[in-house]
Design a protein around this motif. Structure first.
Motif, short mmCIF file in Angstrom:
data_model
loop_
_atom_site.label_atom_id
_atom_site.label_comp_id
_atom_site.label_asym_id
_atom_site.label_seq_id
_atom_site.Cartn_x
_atom_site.Cartn_y
_atom_site.Cartn_z
N VAL A 47 0.84 -1.20 0.00
CA VAL A 47 0.00 0.00 0.00
C VAL A 47 0.87 1.25 0.00
O VAL A 47 0.64 2.20 -0.76
CB VAL A 47 -0.96 -0.01 1.21
CG1 VAL A 47 -1.56 1.36 1.44
CG2 VAL A 47 -2.05 -1.05 1.01
N VAL A 48 1.90 1.25 0.85
CA VAL A 48 2.80 2.41 0.88
C VAL A 48 3.40 2.64 -0.50
O VAL A 48 3.40 3.76 -1.03
CB VAL A 48 3.92 2.20 1.93
CG1 VAL A 48 5.00 3.26 1.77
CG2 VAL A 48 3.35 2.25 3.33
N LEU A 49 3.91 1.57 -1.10
CA LEU A 49 4.56 1.71 -2.40
C LEU A 49 3.61 2.28 -3.45
O LEU A 49 3.99 3.12 -4.26
CB LEU A 49 5.08 0.34 -2.87
CG LEU A 49 6.37 -0.13 -2.20
CD1 LEU A 49 6.57 -1.62 -2.42
CD2 LEU A 49 7.56 0.65 -2.75
N LEU A 50 2.36 1.83 -3.41
CA LEU A 50 1.44 2.22 -4.47
C LEU A 50 0.76 3.56 -4.22
O LEU A 50 0.46 4.29 -5.15
CB LEU A 50 0.36 1.14 -4.66
CG LEU A 50 0.86 -0.19 -5.23
CD1 LEU A 50 -0.27 -1.22 -5.23
CD2 LEU A 50 1.37 0.01 -6.66
N PHE A 51 0.55 3.90 -2.95
CA PHE A 51 -0.30 5.05 -2.67
C PHE A 51 0.36 6.18 -1.89
O PHE A 51 -0.27 7.18 -1.62
CB PHE A 51 -1.57 4.61 -1.94
CG PHE A 51 -2.35 3.59 -2.70
CD1 PHE A 51 -3.01 3.94 -3.88
CD2 PHE A 51 -2.42 2.27 -2.28
CE1 PHE A 51 -3.73 2.99 -4.60
CE2 PHE A 51 -3.13 1.32 -2.99
CZ PHE A 51 -3.79 1.68 -4.16
N ALA A 52 1.63 6.05 -1.50
CA ALA A 52 2.22 7.11 -0.67
C ALA A 52 3.22 7.95 -1.45
O ALA A 52 4.16 8.51 -0.90
CB ALA A 52 2.89 6.49 0.56
N LYS A 53 3.01 8.06 -2.75
CA LYS A 53 3.88 8.87 -3.61
C LYS A 53 5.33 8.39 -3.56
O LYS A 53 6.26 9.19 -3.63
CB LYS A 53 3.85 10.34 -3.20
CG LYS A 53 2.49 10.99 -3.41
CD LYS A 53 2.60 12.47 -3.11
CE LYS A 53 1.24 13.13 -3.13
NZ LYS A 53 1.27 14.47 -2.54
N VAL A 54 5.54 7.10 -3.35
CA VAL A 54 6.90 6.57 -3.36
C VAL A 54 6.98 5.37 -4.30
O VAL A 54 7.79 4.49 -4.11
CB VAL A 54 7.39 6.18 -1.95
CG1 VAL A 54 7.63 7.40 -1.11
CG2 VAL A 54 6.42 5.24 -1.27
N ASN A 55 6.12 5.37 -5.31
CA ASN A 55 6.14 4.26 -6.24
C ASN A 55 7.43 4.30 -7.07
O ASN A 55 7.70 5.29 -7.74
CB ASN A 55 4.91 4.35 -7.16
CG ASN A 55 4.74 3.09 -7.98
OD1 ASN A 55 5.71 2.41 -8.31
ND2 ASN A 55 3.50 2.79 -8.31
N PRO A 56 8.23 3.24 -7.02
CA PRO A 56 9.47 3.25 -7.80
C PRO A 56 9.21 3.27 -9.30
O PRO A 56 10.12 3.54 -10.07
CB PRO A 56 10.18 1.96 -7.37
CG PRO A 56 9.14 1.11 -6.76
CD PRO A 56 8.08 2.01 -6.22
N PHE A 57 7.98 2.96 -9.69
CA PHE A 57 7.67 2.93 -11.13
C PHE A 57 7.05 4.24 -11.60
O PHE A 57 6.55 4.33 -12.72
CB PHE A 57 6.72 1.77 -11.45
CG PHE A 57 7.31 0.43 -11.14
CD1 PHE A 57 8.30 -0.10 -11.95
CD2 PHE A 57 6.90 -0.31 -10.03
CE1 PHE A 57 8.86 -1.33 -11.68
CE2 PHE A 57 7.45 -1.54 -9.75
CZ PHE A 57 8.44 -2.05 -10.58
#
Lengths: 683, 140
Positions: free
Chosen positions: A137-147
């Motif tokens: 969830v953090v990766l996808l929704f916390a503006k820290v998606n590496p993609f």
């Protein structure tokens, strides 16, 4: 590949949520099919996270600068090795890497427990999938998606900060992360025990080696970071009490406490609530440390505002874990009663309990010192700062108390130590410690903290050596073995105990090194070619450093390097030529300022540490102007500092001995796969 | 624990010692963390404030940096981050970190001397531990 990786990350989210839900419901309803599905979902998430990580690495290797993360941490000229390491070079990749490591450990746990400990596994799978869900969830929704894409494709990336292009910095974060993530396994078993009501020491027995593994990775992860700071940051220190360093120290302190207090529960059936609380606290601190590193949050409230969303998500998660655990512990409180009581101050229980309190005190002081500026600003509006002096002032006495306990704890009797037990175990070590203090004092060592540290170190080391000697001698007599064979059998029959002693010896060596800092020498001088600097070592000899001039090169050498200026220094000890050292300034294409590379000559006694502080005329020197060769040279002599690294090596050996599967137990386990094969090396 | 008040005393003693260490540690090592504007305001209203150790964060003014050769002395001016009109000179006698340029944000620890020159004991540059640049800069 990268698009596939991004896709995999999105798919991982529903799978992880599915696994979490089925784990808990399957556990409650005792439905094996649901539980099996939850466990298998862990393998699926592992596979998906591997795909996602491969996607990030592929983007680095393919120089895909249209991705924000790749553009920020790489460029075309970066060596392939560092491109692969780009996965954990920055916050975004690190979070994915964290989830990946946790999924590996989760898969191992599910696989090794596929036919045993079934009463724990539904909830263990549920908890682990819950943690994985959180990170996805953090990766996808916390503006820290590496993609995340930039929206345009730059011709080249920013490049990796040259200070991070160092061997130690490449292995430091993954090692710490291995420590952080592996601690989720004991946490998951603890929560499972609270849920299924099996509140004896079973969950501890099952996860003891995970706890030790996690502690080991945390320890060497921290040491790798110290080593990096020492070699790369160029000011001669290895620890600065920086918020990011403190964040990694906090779970280490509580994990150390936990590692000791579980032994009281296993042996005496006490401290059950305490151990539950410690495992929860340590887990939360690993999350906190993950969050704090590289976010710059503590620096100022402004950083907080910039990272508001990720901060809230993390705080919500930590709050949920804390609240949920507290509720569960309170609910199970009647079943968490101690089976025994502490009978005396002079007992192993008491020594371990004091060790716990002091470690938690240290953790509290570190938290307090780190957040005090924020608290003060919030309450009084006046921003204040506490720095290294605060942490040193508080933690020196705490460290000394812990050092003493590391000798007392393992040999003092359980329940109540008799006068005879005390005399037998402590008379020789106390005399040895006092003798060391007397001899050092006679040799001119008058620094009180250093004297105390070295005296206590001798005390602890003698205790450990005597224990090894007594054990070996007894075995040699009874079994009629040679001493070497007896020692080998002694250690292999109880790896946990003797491995623990060796770890203690490693810690003592590290303390010996810390105290050496009391005798650091620091000389700064402006020199021209031919000039010499005299530096007196605390060991009595004198170094003569002769500056032989700058060797410069422009636009050659390593990739990414714009120019470099190397100061050549010839080192003589008491008039005899010893070696040649260099210290240099380098300018990388990718950074705005030159970097300093220090010159170190390391011996067990002391390190000679040279820093090229400044050049009089950088442009002149680069044009090989012979009159532009003046430099500011800083010379440090750092007694005993190398023992930090030797101590870490000994600690590693001790940890591996304690972790190594014992042969007999494994045979038993293979014969009866449902047996207690994880329970090795009980005291 | 109820049966063993002596033991409880021991626990309380440990807690008390740690609390005492933290308390004295904070009060003895704490320094004010001010902006240049706040520091200048304090120094003007209370001249005795000059001897108090403080921590100040400001930005180095480009072009003001000079290195006094042979003395390991660095001089520069810093300005307030928000109010560029508030500035003061700084002297620093130690090795500068690699990240120092004459346009960086710095955190200084030291005190204002009688001549209005800030004598810094420590100097940190503030780009922190993130070690990353904004790739948006790559555009254009």
């Amino acid at each position: 590949m990268t698009v596939l990786g991004e896709f995999a990350l999105w798919i991982a989210l529903p799978v992880a949520i599915w696994g979490m839900t089925l784990g808990f419901t399957g556990g409650r309803s005792q439905r094996g099919d649901l539980v099996l599905s939850a466990e298998r979902s862990i393998y699926a998430v592992t596979l998906l996270l591997m795909l996602a990580s491969a996607g990030v690495i592929a983007a680095f290797l393919g120089d895909k600068f249209e991705y924000w993360y790749v553009a920020s941490y790489s460029n075309r000229e970066l060596e392939t090795f560092y491109k692969v390491a780009g996965l954990w070079a920055g916050q975004r990749g690190s979070l994915l890497f964290w989830a990946l490591l946790l999924s590996f450990f989760s898969s191992i746990t599910v696989f090794t427990n596929r036919r045993k400990n079934r009463e724990f596994m539904p909830y263990v799978a549920g908890v682990l999938q819950g943690i994985l869900t959180f990170f996805i969830v953090v990766l996808l929704f916390a503006k820290v998606n590496p993609f995340e894409r930039l929206g345009f494709a730059p011709a080249n990336g920013q490049g990796l900060n040259p200070q991070l292009q160092n061997y130690w910095m490449t292995i430091h974060p993954p090692t710490l992360y291995l420590g952080f993530t592996s601690f989720a396994i004991p946490f998951a078993f603890a929560i499972a025990a609270l849920l299924n009501g099996r509140l004896d020491s079973r969950w501890i027995t099952l996860t003891r080696r995970w706890i030790l593994l996690s502690w080991f990775f945390l320890s060497i992860g921290i040491v790798f970071g110290m080593r990096w700071a020492y070699e790369e940051l160029g000011w001669g220190g290895y620890w600065f009490w920086d918020p990011v360093e403190n964040a990694s120290l906090l779970p280490w302190l509580t994990a150390t406490a936990f590692l000791h207090s579980i032994q009281i529960q296993e042996n005496r059936g006490m401290l059950k609530v305490w151990n539950m609380s410690l495992v929860v606290l340590t887990f939360i601190l690993t999350i906190f440390a993950t969050f704090l590193t590289r976010s710059g949050l503590i620096e100022s409230v402004h950083a907080f505002a910039q990272e508001l969303r990720i901060a809230y998500i993390f705080l919500t998660f930590m709050g949920t874990v804390l609240a949920g655990s507290v509720v569960l512990i309170l609910y199970r409180l009647p079943n968490l009663q101690s089976e025994n009581r502490i009978e005396s101050f002079l007992s192993r229980e008491a020594a371990f309990l004091f060790n716990n309190l002091i470690l938690l005190g240290a953790a509290f002081s570190v938290i307090w010192g780190t957040v005090f500026p924020l608290v003060s600003e919030g309450v009084t509006g006046q921003k204040v700062s506490v720095g290294p002096p605060f942490f040193q002032k508080v933690n020196f006495p705490i460290g000394l108390a812990l050092l003493a306990l590391s000798g007392i704890g393992p040999v003092i009797a359980w329940r109540r130590a008799t006068r005879r037990n005390l005399e037998k175990n402590f008379l020789t070590p106390v005399i040895a410690g006092l003798a060391v203090v007397a001899v050092l004092f006679g040799l001119g060592v008058h620094h009180p903290l250093a004297l105390t540290t070295w005296g206590l170190s001798a005390f602890v080391l003698v205790i450990i050596v005597v224990e090894f000697w007594k054990g070996t001698r007894a075995r040699a007599r009874i079994e009629g073995e040679g001493y070497a064979v007896a020692l080998y059998h002694l250690v292999t029959r109880n790896r946990r105990r003797w491995g623990g002693y060796i770890v203690h010896a490693g810690i003592v060596m590290i303390f010996v090194a810390f105290a050496g800092a009391a005798y650091n020498v620091d000389v700064r001088q402006h020199v021209m070619p031919g000039d010499s600097v005299q530096v007196k070592s605390p060991f009595g000899h004198t170094y003569t450093l002769t500056y032989e001039g700058l060797s410069t090169s422009v636009g050659r050498g390593q990739r990414n390097l714009m120019w470099q200026a190397i100061a050549m220094i010839s080192v003589a000890q008491d008039g005899k030529h010893l070696t040649n050292l260099t210290t240099e300034k380098r300018q990388y294409v990718t950074s705005q300022q030159p970097m300093t590379e220090v010159g170190i000559r390391s011996t067990p006694a002391e390190d000679l540490y040279l820093i090229l502080s400044a050049m009089d005329d950088m442009n002149g020197a680069l044009n090989a102007d012979s009159s532009a060769q003046g430099i500011d040279l800083q010379v440090l002599v750092k007694p005993l500092v190398g023992w930090i690294w030797y101590g870490a090596l000994v600690l590693t050996v001790g940890s591996l001995i304690a972790l190594w599967p014992s042969v007999e137990k494994r045979r038993v386990a293979e014969a009866a796969p449902t047996g207690e094969s994880v329970a090795v090396g009980a005291d | 624990m109820k049966k063993h008040p002596r033991f409880l005393v021991g626990l309380v003693a440990v807690a008390a010692v740690v609390t005492y260490l933290i308390w004295t540690g904070v009060s003895e090592t704490m320094v004010y963390y001010l902006t240049p504007a706040e520091l200048m305001a304090k120094v003007t209203t209370d001249p005795s404030f000059k001897d108090v150790g403080v921590k100040v964060s400001g930005r180095v003014i480009p072009g003001t940096y000079e290195r006094v050769e042979g003395q390991l002395l660095h001089r520069f001016r810093v300005r307030d981050l928000e109010d560029p009109s508030v500035t003061f000179p700084v002297e620093y006698r130690d090795a500068l970190p690699d990240t120092f340029t004459d346009d960086t944000e710095v955190v200084l620890e030291g005190r204002m001397d009688a001549n209005g020159v800030f004598q810094a004991n420590t100097l940190l540059t503030k780009c922190g531990s993130r070690y990353e640049a904004a790739p948006e800069d790559l555009k254009g």
